[in-house]
Every structure is written in C-alpha cells, then in structure tokens.
Write an enzyme that holds these catalytic residues in place. Sequence first.
Site, PDB file in Angstrom:
ATOM      1  N   GLU A 271      60.256  44.564  39.360  1.00  0.00           N
ATOM      2  CA  GLU A 271      60.339  45.061  38.220  1.00  0.00           C
ATOM      3  C   GLU A 271      60.306  46.265  37.343  1.00  0.00           C
ATOM      4  OE1 GLU A 271      57.825  41.963  35.158  1.00  0.00           O
ATOM      5  OE2 GLU A 271      60.072  40.440  36.173  1.00  0.00           O
ATOM      6  N   HIS A 292      60.982  36.812  65.321  1.00  0.00           N
ATOM      7  CA  HIS A 292      61.805  35.694  65.256  1.00  0.00           C
ATOM      8  C   HIS A 292      62.531  35.474  64.771  1.00  0.00           C
ATOM      9  CE1 HIS A 292      59.247  35.081  69.420  1.00  0.00           C
ATOM     10  NE2 HIS A 292      57.504  36.131  68.176  1.00  0.00           N
ATOM     11  N   LYS A 397      65.178  34.537  29.294  1.00  0.00           N
ATOM     12  CA  LYS A 397      64.075  34.128  28.587  1.00  0.00           C
ATOM     13  C   LYS A 397      64.680  33.307  27.044  1.00  0.00           C
ATOM     14  CE  LYS A 397      59.925  36.305  30.278  1.00  0.00           C
ATOM     15  NZ  LYS A 397      59.716  37.250  30.118  1.00  0.00           N
TER      16      LYS A 397
END
Lengths: 428, 428
Positions: A271, A292, A397
């Site tokens: 951010e 792995h 938003k």
Amino acid sequence: MNVELGYALAPPASPGISRSSLDELDERVEAAHDRIQAGVETGADGYTSLDLYERVDTERIQAVVDEFEPIETVLVIGMGGSALGARAMANALAPADDWYILDTLDPVYLEHIIDAVDLEDTLCHVVSKSGSTVETRAIFQVIRQAMADEGIDWTTRTIATTGETGPLGRTIEENGATRLEPPDGVPGRYSALSSMALPSAAALGIDVQGLLTGAERAHRSLTGSLLKSPAYAYGAVMAELSAHGVGQNAFVTYGERLGAFGHWFSQLWAESLGKDGLGQTPIPGRGVADHHSQLQRWRAGPRDLAVTTLTTGDRGGQAVELDDATPVTLGALQELERRAMTASLGDAGVPAVGIELDRLDAESIGELFVSLEAATILVAELWEIDAFDQPAVDWAKSAVRAELGLESGAHAQLNPPEPLSIDGQRRG
Amino acid sequence: MNVELGYALAPPASPGISRSSLDELDERVEAAHDRIQAGVETGADGYTSLDLYERVDTERIQAVVDEFEPIETVLVIGMGGSALGARAMANALAPADDWYILDTLDPVYLEHIIDAVDLEDTLCHVVSKSGSTVETRAIFQVIRQAMADEGIDWTTRTIATTGETGPLGRTIEENGATRLEPPDGVPGRYSALSSMALPSAAALGIDVQGLLTGAERAHRSLTGSLLKSPAYAYGAVMAELSAHGVGQNAFVTYGERLGAFGHWFSQLWAESLGKDGLGQTPIPGRGVADHHSQLQRWRAGPRDLAVTTLTTGDRGGQAVELDDATPVTLGALQELERRAMTASLGDAGVPAVGIELDRLDAESIGELFVSLEAATILVAELWEIDAFDQPAVDWAKSAVRAELGLESGAHAQLNPPEPLSIDGQRRG
C-alpha cells in the site's frame, strides 16, 4: 537486529548492487534521512509513525483493558491495518489459542469461532479508524448478535478504537460502550504501536512496554547512512534492486510465530509503494515449507525477484539424528536449510537479503515494526512518492457502499463490459 | 465450474487479450490438447496425473485407514507436494480442529501440537516419495519420540506413503509399519488424488469417491478449445497474458475453507512453470482481507500483474443490516466485495479472471485439482517447457545433505562471497 546484504551485491547477484554504487546510494539515503527526520520533528502526517511510541498512553490502554478482566479470549475485528498489526503481535508473543482475528466474511468460520469461545470471558476489540468499514461493521454486528443470543450485554465485553463521528463511533457512543481514539496523522498500516493494536496485546499479556522500548531503539538507530542502520540498509537495497528490474520481494519468515509478521509487512510494502506505476510486490512466504514450493521459481524463473529471509537468533529445540549424521537441533536444522536455500540463490545470481532478530521477544518485535516502517518510508523518499496514502482502494469501497444504498450517486458497473464465460460440464 | 474471462480481454484490460487473437490462441490450444491427450493415453510421465483417478485403489486406502480406528486427530508429515494437497482437502472439507499439517521445523509449534492432541487416538500419515526429505524425517523422528515418551508403539499409529528403498521406507519396513506405494510417474504436486493425500482425507471422513468423481469430470471436460473448457480457458489466458508481460498472478481465494487451496496452486504454478527464465509468480491471497492490504498495488502498481479470484456459488450465512441498507447475507456481501474489487481492476485496466465452483464439496474440489493441473500443463505446452521437473531445488537439498554428512563430496559455500552485515544498536 542485523541485515545481511552480501547476497544482494553484484557479484554474486545479477541483477545486483555494485559495490562502487554504494557510496552514491548512501548519499541519497543521507538526503532522504534528513527529510524523514524533519518530518518526524515537525510531526508531519505519516512521518510521526516513527516516534509514535512517545505519544502512546500505555497506562490508559492498560487501565481500560483491566476493567474487562477476566479475559480468556481476545477477538479482534478489523480489516487491513486495523487487524494485521494485532495479528503479528499475537502470533509472535501470545499463546495460539487465546485469540482470533476476525477479518473475514466467511459465515462458517465466524460461527465456528463463536461456538469455540466463551463469550462471557471474551474481550472484543473492534477497530476501524473511520468507523465506516463495511466488513468490520458487518462482522461486529454478527458478534453483537451472538452476545445478545447468550444474554450478554455487548458493551460490557467490547472496546472500540474508532473516531467519534463515524458510523461505528456513533454506535459505541449511543450505547455508552468503551471507545479509544485512534492516533492522529498515522495511516492504519503504520499504527500498530498505538490504540489500534496495543489493547489486544495488553489483554493477551504481551509486554507492551517492551514493544515500545524496541520501537524507540529502532528509531534511534536511524542514521544518515545505510551502512550504519539496518532499517535503511534494507530499504535502500530494495529500492536499488527495484531500479534494476526487481519488482517482486518474496518475504520469507522462519518459525510459525513470525508468519503473521510477513502479512503485516506485505500490506505496508504494497500500500505504501504500489502507486503511480511503481511498486515492488511483496510475497509472504513460509520457510522452510516454501523451499519445497517456491524455490524452483525463485531460482530459475525471470530475473525480477529478490528473496528476503526473516529469522531469529534462536537455534534450539529438540535434537534429531538422521542416519549416522551428527545430532542437530530443529532450530539449527531450520537455519541450515535457510542458509543453503540462500546460498543456492547466490549460486544462481538471485539477490537475497537476510534479516535476523536477536531473539523473539517484545523488544525485537517492536524494533522490527519501526525498522520496516522506516525502510518503507525510505523507499518512498528515494522514489519520490507518498508512502502514506492509498487512493486506489477507494473505487471499490465506494462501489460497495453505493450498491448497499449507504452512499448516493450512480452505481458503478460491476460486470465486465463484454462477459466471456466458460462453463464446465454440468453435473450428471 | 465456470471461468469468467471478460476482465482479461482488451478492452478493458491493458495489457489484455484482444478478441481478434482468440482464434489463433485457440488453434494453439487445440494442438497442445492433442499432445496432452496423447501423453495421457500413452501413460507418459506427468501427463498421467490427469487420469490418476482411474488407477487409485480407494478400497485399499480405506481398508488400511480403517485398521487404525478410532482416529480423533490426523497429523500429516510432509513437505511441499507431500503436504499441500492434503492440507487443501482437509481445509475445504474437514472440521478445522481434527487435523494438523506438520511441514515446519519450528520446535515450539511442534511441541504445541504434541501437547494439544491425544497421540493414542491420532493417525500419523508421513509422506515422502523418495523417503529422503530431511525435514520430513526430522519431524517424523520428533513425533515418534513423543509417542515413545507416552508408551505408544508408533507403528500402531502410522501410515507412510513412500518408496520401499529410501531412508524412510527402510525405517518403515524394518519396523513392520504400514506402507503405501506412491503413484508412478506423477510428481508430488500433481499427486494429491492418490496414496499421497487420500489416506488423510479418508481418515477425516472426506468423501474420497466424490473427489475422484469430480476429477473425472474435469478430465472429461478437456476439449481442444479454450472456449469450451474452463481449465484450458484459465491456462490459455494466463499464458497469453504472460506473453504480454504479466509475470505475477495474485490468486485470491474467498472463504477460509479455500485458503489452503491457494497454497497448493502456488506450488503447482511456481514449480511447473518457473524455469528457463520463464514463469508467472503465484501470489496466494485472502479475499476480502487482501482488498484492504494488496488492492492498492494490484490496481496502481506496475502493469505486470493479473488477479485470479476463486469463489463458490454459496451466498448464504447470517444477514446483517448496516444503517438503513437492505439486509444482506455475509456470503452475498463477500460476493459483492469481490465483484466491486474486480470491477475496480477493470476500471483501471488490470486483467482479472474469476473461477467459480458450483458449490464447496468433494466433487467440486476434485474437479478443481484436475482442472488447475490441466491448466498448468497447458501453459507448459504453450511455452514448450517441462511441467513436471523441478531441477532448481536440488542445489540446496544437496548442500544440506552434505553439511549433515548424509552425502559425500565437497561442501558448498554457505556464506556470501563478501558478507556485508549491518548491525543495529545493541541492547542495553
């Protein structure tokens, strides 16, 4: 705290940082440090995160928390910066079964937590700086309802950290519940060491004063040279690698208790730096498991990635003995695996940086928070971007709020302009 | 299962896939499909993962597991492909408290698990195809010791999936413990639907037959056109985006029960495609939490990233009501957040692909495993690389073994050629 840069230099790294460029880089760090210090000293927005420890009223936080004793379990309700700092502290320093971070709308998970805890002895810390975060309010409503179903007055089990005038603040004030003020001038992702995350830490018995002592040490360690400041060493090297095309930062933590710290860092890095077409994508990873899983790509994929390893000096644990090999503790084996993985990157020319904490305790965690905040701010200074805003998240938003009728104005289009949908075989 | 490509097309995406190029891409998919089908039909190494469901002896697996009843808790010991498939199945389909994946050398965590479970009623499934994986052997030794400390004969609580002749296989055979053979010709990351992960699934009461039914449906859904096969649609679009500079794939799962699937996918994508300087870095993410952490970078950072969302059709859960808004279930709110986030990417030109499962059950999970394996193999075919090897991980493994004295030969250098170590302020 120590930062090892040897595997980020060229050679062995390619791309890497040439030794001859370190002086010039250090001059830019010095100039950036002057700007950062000026920001801290004048209390400028954002920069004040670096001396937040001076302004936190820990006695008040502790006193507020103490009113809720006994506390068996802590629930933190919050999204992003309102949850990740608390999670990192609890994960590192508190027993695993004493807390849950509720940053999810998954109804099955929320029901599971509600069933698993005794709400009578639970402290709910709900965190939203603006008080308008839709998910936080929804989750909080579910918890309030669960308390009501059990005949519990939610105001007796809830602390909110939120502004007075937002929707959450109004709910708190109207019901006479306990409210703490969020810190001024510090975005959520830089505010772990404040009323945003310290109430849950205090409720979990974490050494809050130790966190702040470590934070102060990190701040005082900032000097005008990357060669004398681990925080700036990390930021400067990552900024410089990025200028050489390293757009990805695999941030690999060793030991389960540091895992959540990687997610806190990932928000901070993404951010703060992901804007204006710039950025270096943080990729939280788990050592040794990701050796792995991801090492193949780290070592042999495109040359646009650096690996950061975060460890503690602890090398203990049970000893194991494989065949006729010398017995080795689990901690020493983990460190051997980390060193071999890092050396294998070096052998292939992939840059790597190692961060090591002296030990895993509150002081080191506090030091780590502020060090990585300073590293992030340094990168933003070197790139000449604003480390403290996040404008690209507003569109979504606002669209959600409009769709829910919480905001007036035209609804955004939430489908692709021309959908292309490929369906699988239907179930027979 | 459905794959929505609309947000990966140009417009709105930039970089994106032009509609006019779809026909040419589809021709390459058809040719690749012919090679893949030929590989499956001739039982060629790797390709046989796509019809592994035909060769799995579920009756034998179930019978072996039944001998260990009662089973209260399942511990899986394994690294990478020996653990991630089992974790994805258990996370999606089994109660959260019934199982633990031990893929860590963290001594505190291992002690915590040993204390938390009743070893008498625990089934330990230890998995290592070669039987030489150092971490797996070390963790298994810790669990065997814990059982010995409690007077439990470990052979009565352990199933191993491992070759007969490796170090782990020898330990199993010498002690007369239960051993299952790993499948032939299938690397770990492609072998979840076999003796590698199905024993733990069966022990947890997961519908193993449902997993295989879904796997078969996914295999039968593969046709020579990306427009008719969701798996190929996903692979073809990601391969093409990658050719346009999209080197990062944020793979975001919605709902806590799909989280581990993101990590299984990340290994599959990274190890299969990250080679020869090629690759697309998988970045597992959690919706909706990462909207509040990573969206800023996804939307406004460099144009080298695509976002994949993975959801289920379930939109239920408790209803919440914010202010005067219409009540909305948690599931519907989560889906609204996902759609708004995706639309916000579309608005900014960032490519996105949505994968949706019909529902969250064994059939859908089995379908998802094979679909994403097929997508990965398709990308490798289009890039003309080997999807089934992982040569870049050998250097570090060999260095660890040499350091422990398990392998002869010169020790590799495990320190940077010229260390550059930056120390912080000392405590005091």
